[in-house]
Design a protein around this motif. Structure first.
Motif, short mmCIF file in Angstrom:
data_model
loop_
_atom_site.label_atom_id
_atom_site.label_comp_id
_atom_site.label_asym_id
_atom_site.label_seq_id
_atom_site.Cartn_x
_atom_site.Cartn_y
_atom_site.Cartn_z
N THR A 182 0.84 -1.30 0.00
CA THR A 182 0.03 -0.11 0.17
C THR A 182 0.70 1.31 0.09
O THR A 182 0.68 2.15 -0.68
N PHE A 183 1.93 1.21 0.75
CA PHE A 183 2.53 2.64 0.88
C PHE A 183 3.72 2.67 -0.38
O PHE A 183 4.03 3.71 -0.51
N LYS A 184 4.10 1.47 -0.65
CA LYS A 184 5.14 1.41 -1.55
C LYS A 184 4.38 1.86 -3.10
O LYS A 184 5.04 2.52 -3.79
N THR A 185 3.23 1.31 -3.44
CA THR A 185 2.63 1.70 -4.62
C THR A 185 1.61 2.79 -4.69
O THR A 185 1.55 3.43 -5.76
N GLN A 186 1.41 3.24 -3.41
CA GLN A 186 0.52 4.37 -3.45
C GLN A 186 -0.79 4.19 -4.34
O GLN A 186 -1.37 4.91 -4.91
N ASP A 187 -1.25 2.77 -4.35
CA ASP A 187 -2.43 2.12 -5.08
C ASP A 187 -3.73 2.86 -4.75
O ASP A 187 -4.13 2.57 -3.64
N PRO A 188 -4.23 3.78 -5.63
CA PRO A 188 -5.49 4.48 -5.12
C PRO A 188 -6.71 3.73 -4.91
O PRO A 188 -7.74 3.95 -4.31
N LYS A 201 3.00 6.59 6.42
CA LYS A 201 2.64 6.93 4.94
C LYS A 201 1.25 6.26 4.61
O LYS A 201 0.77 6.62 3.34
#
Length: 289
Positions: free
Chosen positions: A136-142, A227
């Motif tokens: 989740t924090f690495k990709t910032q996938d919305p 994050k």
């Protein structure tokens, strides 16, 4: 609990691994789904709480997918398809590289996107929590709209607790093996936590500054957790075999803003005998969304 009817599925990762899982869909069409990530050396269906969580999801209009990552089992063979060839390779929890968990989760989400899902909640058990958070924090996938942590674990502190005076010795052995370009060489038999546990995997879980180790390292600063902005539900067990639930939840409360926490009394790490309570807590949280 109602009788559940799930579908066994095969998921292929971008690097050609075939992962297996079970997929449940409610009667009514939905674009919302909870994706379960098992703990270290676990698998997609062993834990009984899977049934109760799947039931909770279906009752609240969510589908539910539980799937094996490449960290399933201690050491096991995975089917790998590459360049028109098929072969088996050995991975499993003793050999997996934590950073590659992103590849597995991406594959599961791609599988679901092809079925028109675009509202995802990632759920992890034990070290599956670190994988859910890392993705989740690495990709910032919305499309990740929420996280569920089941028994979030501070692995470096757990290793230190179990190993005592031999922790430092084991760390030195692992670092020496990696320096000698033997990252997958097994640690000595006296090192606990798994069959043929590789040097790199031991350091990944035991080193407080590793990519995996620092995420939920309670004495640390929880910088990676800061994050995360999506809602988080954290469920811990009061009688966990590994850690003090109150310590972990206190740290989460100090760090996270959009957080709901629960501690299940008289329960252990796998929630044996308390699966219905886990399902009810998740059901209420999903309903409130």
């Amino acid at each position: 609990m109602n009788e559940l009817k799930g579908q066994l599925v095969r998921i292929t990762t971008s690097d050609g691994l075939e992962l297996h899982g079970i997929f449940y869909e409610p009667t009514q069409k939905t674009n919302k789904v909870v994706v379960h990530i098992h703990g270290w050396t676990g698998n997609f269906y062993e834990n009984v709480f899977i049934d109760y969580i799947a039931d909770a999801c279906l009752k609240n209009g969510y589908s539910f997918l539980s799937f094996n990552t490449r960290g399933a089992g201690f050491v096991r063979e995975f089917l790998k398809k590459q360049n028109n060839t098929i072969k088996y390779i050995k991975i499993g929890g003793s050999l997996e590289h934590f950073e590659e968990s992103i590849i597995d989760i991406q594959a599961a989400l791609h599988f679901l996107k092809k079925k028109d899902y675009h509202d995802f909640i990632l759920e992890g058990h034990s070290t599956g929590c670190q994988k859910a958070a890392y993705y989740t924090f690495k990709t910032q996938d919305p499309l990740i709209k929420g996280l569920i942590f089941l028994e979030p674990a501070d692995d470096p502190s757990i290793v230190k607790k179990f190993m005592g005076d031999r922790y430092r010795e084991a760390m030195e052995i692992a670092r020496r093996l990696i320096a000698n370009k033997k990252p997958d060489h097994p640690m000595p038999d006296w090192v606990p936590f798994g069959v043929q546990l590789s040097a790199q995997k031991f350091l990944s879980i035991a080193e407080p500054t590793s990519v995996e180790g620092r995420i939920l390292y309670v004495p640390g600063d929880f910088q990676d957790m800061k994050k995360l902005i999506c809602p988080l539900l954290a469920i811990s067990a009061s009688d966990s075999e590994y850690q003090d639930a109150h310590v972990m939840q206190k740290k989460l409360k100090e760090t996270m803003k959009n957080l709901q926490t629960h501690i299940i009394p008289h329960s252990g790490h796998w929630f044996f005998g308390h699966e219905e309570k886990v399902g009810k807590i998740i059901s209420k949280w999903l309903y409130a969304r």
